[in-house]
Design a protein around this motif. Structure first.
Motif, mmCIF file in Angstrom:
data_model
loop_
_atom_site.group_PDB
_atom_site.id
_atom_site.type_symbol
_atom_site.label_atom_id
_atom_site.label_comp_id
_atom_site.label_asym_id
_atom_site.label_seq_id
_atom_site.Cartn_x
_atom_site.Cartn_y
_atom_site.Cartn_z
ATOM 1 N N ARG A 169 0.001 1.868 -7.818
ATOM 2 C CA ARG A 169 -0.164 0.527 -7.260
ATOM 3 C C ARG A 169 -1.158 -0.322 -8.062
ATOM 4 N NH1 ARG A 169 -3.146 -1.770 -2.214
ATOM 5 N NH2 ARG A 169 -1.865 -3.608 -1.795
ATOM 6 N N PRO A 216 0.837 -1.211 0.000
ATOM 7 C CA PRO A 216 0.000 0.000 0.000
ATOM 8 C C PRO A 216 0.868 1.255 0.000
ATOM 9 C CG PRO A 216 -0.819 -1.591 1.594
ATOM 10 C CD PRO A 216 0.504 -2.115 1.091
ATOM 11 N N GLY A 217 0.400 2.264 -0.695
ATOM 12 C CA GLY A 217 1.119 3.526 -0.781
ATOM 13 C C GLY A 217 2.083 3.613 -1.951
ATOM 14 N N THR A 218 2.280 2.534 -2.658
ATOM 15 C CA THR A 218 3.164 2.538 -3.825
ATOM 16 C C THR A 218 2.514 3.353 -4.946
ATOM 17 O OG1 THR A 218 4.015 0.349 -3.275
ATOM 18 C CG2 THR A 218 4.302 1.089 -5.551
#
Length: 166
Positions: free
Chosen positions: A120, A115-117
């Protein structure tokens, strides 16, 4: 490991292509698979659940069974060489909770990107596409699978045997 490819959910009859969208389950609640060594009864139970539909829905049919080795699934990596997928034995509740889970059922889960990539969702879809390619290497014709098991189930599905609910 084997995976059902059914129509219309997983297969585009007009193009003859296995769709990518069903493989997107791998980054949600997991992609359902089973061990090929399962008994005919166990595999039939999973296929019946895949063919089950609501009365308003069109009948489904099993088109193919795709097969992949666990090592090949685990060999899929991201651009940094990190393993993208985990494969687990996973008994799940059946549509009829009174029935025992199928012991040879399993699931594949995507573990990347975290998460947060940035981008994504796009990266998840790209990796799911790589998984589909692994399963497309070995496509078994449903008509010859397990001495015609799918032929019988498809006929029953067309006759309305697997209609449930509203």
């Amino acid at each position: 490991m084997q995976r059902i490819i059914s129509s219309p959910r997983d297969y585009d009859a007009a193009t003859g292509k296995i769709l990518e969208r069903p493989f997107h389950k791998v980054f949600g609640n997991g992609l359902s698979i089973w061990r090929a060594l399962g008994s005919d009864d166990e595999i039939q139970a999973l296929m019946i659940e895949a063919l089950t539909r609501r009365p308003a829905d069109a009948p489904k049919s099993i088109r193919f069974v795709c097969e992949a080795l666990v090592d090949d699934i685990r060999a899929v990596t991201n651009d940094d060489g990190e393993r993208a997928f985990c494969v687990y034995d996973q008994t799940v509740t059946r549509l009829d909770p009174q029935l025992a889970p199928v012991p040879t059922h399993g699931s594949i889960f995507q573990r990347l990107p975290p998460p947060g990539t940035p981008d994504r969702k796009t990266l998840q879809k790209d990796l799911a596409g790589k998984l589909r390619e692994v399963f497309e290497r070995q496509v078994l014709d449903a008509n010859g699978y397990r001495n015609g098991l799918c032929v019988d189930l498809n006929a029953r599905a067309q006759a309305g045997d697997f209609v449930t609910g509203q």
